[in-house]
Scaffold this motif. Structure first.
Motif, PDB file in Angstrom:
ATOM      1  N   THR A 174       3.097  -5.396   5.601  1.00 47.02           N
ATOM      2  CA  THR A 174       1.938  -4.981   4.800  1.00 47.02           C
ATOM      3  C   THR A 174       0.774  -4.348   5.798  1.00 47.02           C
ATOM      4  OG1 THR A 174       2.574  -6.242   3.159  1.00 47.02           O
ATOM      5  CG2 THR A 174       0.153  -5.695   3.522  1.00 47.02           C
ATOM      6  N   TYR A 193      -5.861   6.749   4.178  1.00 49.58           N
ATOM      7  CA  TYR A 193      -6.244   5.674   5.287  1.00 49.58           C
ATOM      8  C   TYR A 193      -7.814   6.778   5.991  1.00 49.58           C
ATOM      9  CZ  TYR A 193      -3.829   2.106   4.102  1.00 49.58           C
ATOM     10  OH  TYR A 193      -3.348   0.798   3.578  1.00 49.58           O
ATOM     11  N   THR A 219      -4.708  -3.311   6.815  1.00 49.40           N
ATOM     12  CA  THR A 219      -6.159  -2.772   6.323  1.00 49.40           C
ATOM     13  C   THR A 219      -6.030  -2.442   4.779  1.00 49.40           C
ATOM     14  OG1 THR A 219      -6.153  -0.859   7.247  1.00 49.40           O
ATOM     15  CG2 THR A 219      -7.419  -3.096   8.115  1.00 49.40           C
ATOM     16  N   ARG A 220      -6.508  -2.048   3.828  1.00 47.75           N
ATOM     17  CA  ARG A 220      -6.235  -2.228   2.806  1.00 47.75           C
ATOM     18  C   ARG A 220      -6.590  -0.654   2.526  1.00 47.75           C
ATOM     19  NH1 ARG A 220     -10.327  -4.494  -2.423  1.00 47.75           N
ATOM     20  NH2 ARG A 220      -8.884  -3.626  -4.345  1.00 47.75           N
ATOM     21  N   GLN A 268      -9.573   3.682  -2.063  1.00 50.28           N
ATOM     22  CA  GLN A 268      -9.205   4.031  -2.945  1.00 50.28           C
ATOM     23  C   GLN A 268     -10.401   4.797  -4.331  1.00 50.28           C
ATOM     24  OE1 GLN A 268      -9.584  -0.490  -4.065  1.00 50.28           O
ATOM     25  NE2 GLN A 268      -8.106  -1.027  -4.586  1.00 50.28           N
ATOM     26  N   GLU A 327      -2.913   6.835  -3.627  1.00 45.60           N
ATOM     27  CA  GLU A 327      -2.890   5.229  -2.688  1.00 45.60           C
ATOM     28  C   GLU A 327      -2.074   6.238  -1.390  1.00 45.60           C
ATOM     29  OE1 GLU A 327       0.682   4.103  -4.855  1.00 45.60           O
ATOM     30  OE2 GLU A 327      -0.357   3.669  -6.761  1.00 45.60           O
ATOM     31  N   ALA A 366       0.720  -1.178   0.199  1.00 41.80           N
ATOM     32  CA  ALA A 366       0.374   0.168  -0.393  1.00 41.80           C
ATOM     33  C   ALA A 366       1.189   1.178  -0.037  1.00 41.80           C
ATOM     34  CB  ALA A 366      -0.897  -0.592   1.464  1.00 41.80           C
TER      35      ALA A 366
END
Length: 311
Positions: free
Chosen positions: A38, A54, A41-42, A45, A51, A9
């Motif tokens: 990593t 959050y 959480t994703r 988008q 990019e 991410a």
């Protein structure tokens, strides 16, 4: 040669910053272990393509893995306030460990240090800059054998998101946000990060409207656009009083010495100029009107005859 790995991410943003990160905070050449980091959480988008964004409180955790048993400590450097040194976690080969992250706001950098032996990083607590964190890591590494540690960097921003509602006087106008096509009016675009965006509304045959809009977080931001036709100017001048007809429709009267300007859609139009003085013959012309330009027509009496020309 094995090196630390940055979380997906934050990969692009971390790549942009890598030239500014001091050597002690980079993946170490000759490191005897491999590190993967990593976000837990994703990232959001948004349609605008940013990019590593959050919502509060941020990613929540890091997923950390090593190819050898290791001691892993993360140093969180937020935009405001001093650095936070998270509790050390121990990893086993191939095992992924979840390390909680504190809530932050704005731009956040996390330097995750993996070492084969315990590597106290208390000296990084309260650090206000990357350089301060780097000195703390460099100092702690001096007591270790060469190749005993490596670092992974995770970079992200915690922001508020808003919604953009776009309407226009047409129900099918194309909308682009920061150059990205997002749909047609009426349109609601969710999950835009707070800050300024460029909103473009367009429709064939109409002038494109572009506005800068400040997106307020946790709010609906509304934009209403009026699209106006693309036109050119037909400019008629006459020595004598004359009536004008465009495509056989009455379009006004030309006064001597004053003239008449008409805003028309681009294209070829049929123009009839009819003098009030019946001694002079009406003039019939085809005139090309060009967008955002003036197409002049000059009508004059010469040698007793009334004629119209296109200069």
């Amino acid at each position: 040669m094995k090196r630390g790995v940055v979380g997906a991410a934050g990969l692009a943003l971390a790549g942009l910053l890598s030239g500014c990160v001091p050597a002690p905070l980079r993946a170490q050449p000759g490191a005897q272990l491999r590190l993967t980091v990593t976000p837990g959480t994703r990232a959001a988008q948004p349609v605008t393509g940013e990019e590593a964004l959050y919502r509060a409180p941020g990613p929540g955790s890091l997923l950390v893995g090593t190819d050898r048993a290791a001691f892993v400590t993360s140093v969180v450097l937020p935009a405001q306030g001093g650095a936070l040194v998270l509790p050390t976690v121990q990893t086993r080969p191939g095992e992924v460990v979840s390390a909680p992250l504190p809530a932050t706001q704005g731009f956040t950098q996390v330097f995750t240090v993996a070492s084969l032996q315990p590597m106290p990083l208390d000296g990084a607590a309260g650090a206000r800059s990357v350089s301060d964190v780097s000195r703390a890591v460099e100092g702690a590494a001096r007591a270790l054998p060469a190749g005993s540690y490596t670092v992974g960097t995770t970079v992200y921003r915690v922001v508020r998101f808003g919604t953009l509602d776009v309407t226009s006087n047409f129900g099918d106008a194309l909308v682009r946000v920061n150059g990205v096509r997002v749909g047609t009016t009426p349109l609601s675009v969710p999950d835009l990060p707070e800050g300024q965006v460029s909103v473009e509304v367009s429709r064939a045959g109409y002038k494109t409207v572009t506005q800068r809009v400040n997106i307020a977080g946790d709010s609906v931001n509304r934009v209403d656009v009026t699209l106006r036709p693309v036109t050119g100017t037909l400019s008629v001048r006459s020595d004598v009083l004359a009536d004008l007809f465009v495509e056989r429709r009455p379009s006004g009267t030309v006064q001597p010495g004053v003239g008449l300007d008409l805003a028309l859609r681009p294209g070829v139009v049929a123009l009839n100029v009819v003098p009030r003085d019946r001694r002079f013959a009406p003039q019939n012309l085809l005139v090309r009107v060009t967008a955002d330009r003036v197409s002049p027509v000059i009508c004059a009496v010469q040698a007793g005859a009334y004629t119209c020309t296109l200069p």
